[in-house]
Scaffold this motif. Sequence first.
Motif, mmCIF file in Angstrom:
data_model
loop_
_atom_site.group_PDB
_atom_site.id
_atom_site.type_symbol
_atom_site.label_atom_id
_atom_site.label_comp_id
_atom_site.label_asym_id
_atom_site.label_seq_id
_atom_site.Cartn_x
_atom_site.Cartn_y
_atom_site.Cartn_z
ATOM 1 N N PRO A 223 13.357 9.386 6.478
ATOM 2 C CA PRO A 223 14.250 8.609 5.609
ATOM 3 C C PRO A 223 14.115 7.094 5.787
ATOM 4 N N ASP A 224 13.467 6.670 6.863
ATOM 5 C CA ASP A 224 13.325 5.223 7.052
ATOM 6 C C ASP A 224 12.151 4.651 6.270
ATOM 7 N N GLU A 225 11.296 5.527 5.746
ATOM 8 C CA GLU A 225 10.158 5.041 4.958
ATOM 9 C C GLU A 225 10.565 4.973 3.483
ATOM 10 N N THR A 226 9.738 4.306 2.694
ATOM 11 C CA THR A 226 10.045 4.150 1.270
ATOM 12 C C THR A 226 9.229 5.173 0.491
ATOM 13 N N TRP A 227 9.906 5.920 -0.389
ATOM 14 C CA TRP A 227 9.261 7.015 -1.108
ATOM 15 C C TRP A 227 9.111 6.697 -2.586
ATOM 16 N N HIS A 228 7.919 6.972 -3.093
ATOM 17 C CA HIS A 228 7.572 6.658 -4.479
ATOM 18 C C HIS A 228 7.256 7.954 -5.211
ATOM 19 N N ILE B 278 0.848 -1.187 0.000
ATOM 20 C CA ILE B 278 0.000 0.000 0.000
ATOM 21 C C ILE B 278 0.887 1.241 0.000
ATOM 22 N N VAL B 279 0.797 2.015 -1.071
ATOM 23 C CA VAL B 279 1.495 3.300 -1.103
ATOM 24 C C VAL B 279 0.496 4.364 -0.643
ATOM 25 N N ALA B 280 0.784 4.982 0.489
ATOM 26 C CA ALA B 280 -0.068 6.051 1.013
ATOM 27 C C ALA B 280 0.296 7.333 0.269
ATOM 28 N N VAL B 281 -0.640 7.825 -0.539
ATOM 29 C CA VAL B 281 -0.347 9.004 -1.376
ATOM 30 C C VAL B 281 -0.549 10.273 -0.540
ATOM 31 N N SER B 282 0.576 10.850 -0.136
ATOM 32 C CA SER B 282 0.572 11.963 0.818
ATOM 33 C C SER B 282 0.708 13.321 0.141
ATOM 34 N N ALA C 69 13.585 9.026 -4.608
ATOM 35 C CA ALA C 69 12.574 7.990 -4.861
ATOM 36 C C ALA C 69 13.193 6.596 -4.942
ATOM 37 N N THR C 70 12.585 5.669 -4.228
ATOM 38 C CA THR C 70 12.971 4.260 -4.374
ATOM 39 C C THR C 70 12.385 3.707 -5.667
ATOM 40 N N LEU C 71 11.154 4.106 -5.963
ATOM 41 C CA LEU C 71 10.501 3.626 -7.179
ATOM 42 C C LEU C 71 9.803 4.797 -7.881
ATOM 43 N N ILE C 72 10.063 4.939 -9.176
ATOM 44 C CA ILE C 72 9.379 5.940 -10.007
ATOM 45 C C ILE C 72 8.300 5.197 -10.800
ATOM 46 N N ASP D 263 5.165 3.033 3.031
ATOM 47 C CA ASP D 263 5.395 3.479 1.660
ATOM 48 C C ASP D 263 4.547 4.716 1.415
ATOM 49 N N PHE D 264 5.162 5.732 0.828
ATOM 50 C CA PHE D 264 4.458 6.989 0.575
ATOM 51 C C PHE D 264 4.682 7.430 -0.863
ATOM 52 N N GLY D 265 3.643 8.048 -1.451
ATOM 53 C CA GLY D 265 3.725 8.502 -2.833
ATOM 54 C C GLY D 265 3.555 10.004 -2.924
ATOM 55 N N GLU D 266 4.407 10.627 -3.734
ATOM 56 C CA GLU D 266 4.345 12.075 -3.948
ATOM 57 C C GLU D 266 4.375 12.349 -5.448
#
Length: 233
Positions: free
Chosen positions: A69-74, A30-34, A91-94, A52-55
């Motif tokens: 920084p400990d969370e994963t950013w998308h 689940i990517v939480a879109v923040s 970003a870890t994943l684009i 996991d967070f999405g921007e």
Amino acid sequence: MGIEQRFERVADEVAEVCRAAGRNPGEVRIVAVSKTVGPEAVRQAVTGGAHDFGENRPDSLMEKAALYPDETWHFIGNIQSRRIPAIVGSATLIHSLYEERHARKIDEAAAAAGKVQDVLLEVNVSGEASKSGLAPDDVAKLLDVCGQLSHVRVRGLMTMAPRGERCATHDAFEGLVRLQAVLRSGMRADRAAVFDGLSMGMSEDWREAVRAGATIVRIGRAIFDDAFEDVPF
Ligand SMILES: *Cc1c(COP(=O)(O)O)cnc(C)c1O
């Protein structure tokens, strides 16, 4: 209900829909879109269990990724060439690559940063003029280009379904699943092994996406917006 509880509820429901579909809940991230909220809301989601967070904007991506920084950013937004080093830096994943010139720039930026950048190719499955992404027939070509770039690794596909119509939504998700299967069957084994991601499903349609085979759902309002009205289908 606060953000913490809303995230917990979404996570429980994702697990439930997985099990009902005969899938292992561990298969769906689940990517939480923040993108519409500030750092404090991110903190609350982390307390609820989000990692996991999405921007969709490079500046907010950089700011929040530096705070957490400990969370994963998308990165899930529109890519602009000149912001690619910033995106690659955080970003870890684009999720939203669909142009060859951007692929080449990502490769350069990732090489400079000493990383291999994981990306998804965005596909406009439904063909709506208002949507960005590759036409399904053009995906193989960009995959070939990325295959030549040693600092870009394609991890799968991403799509946004048409809004509102259940049947069209379903068709878009199924279309992405089929496209991934076809492309995968024509790939070298090492490439196919990592081409396993399917980013599809948002607050209104994630259940349909999970049933179709999503491995990543991108959920914003259902987690962060108190006024979001959930109409499950
Ligand atoms: C905003 C956004 C989402 C989240 O949408 P919600 O409807 O708020 O869940 C998902 N994916 C992309 C690409 C977005 O821009």
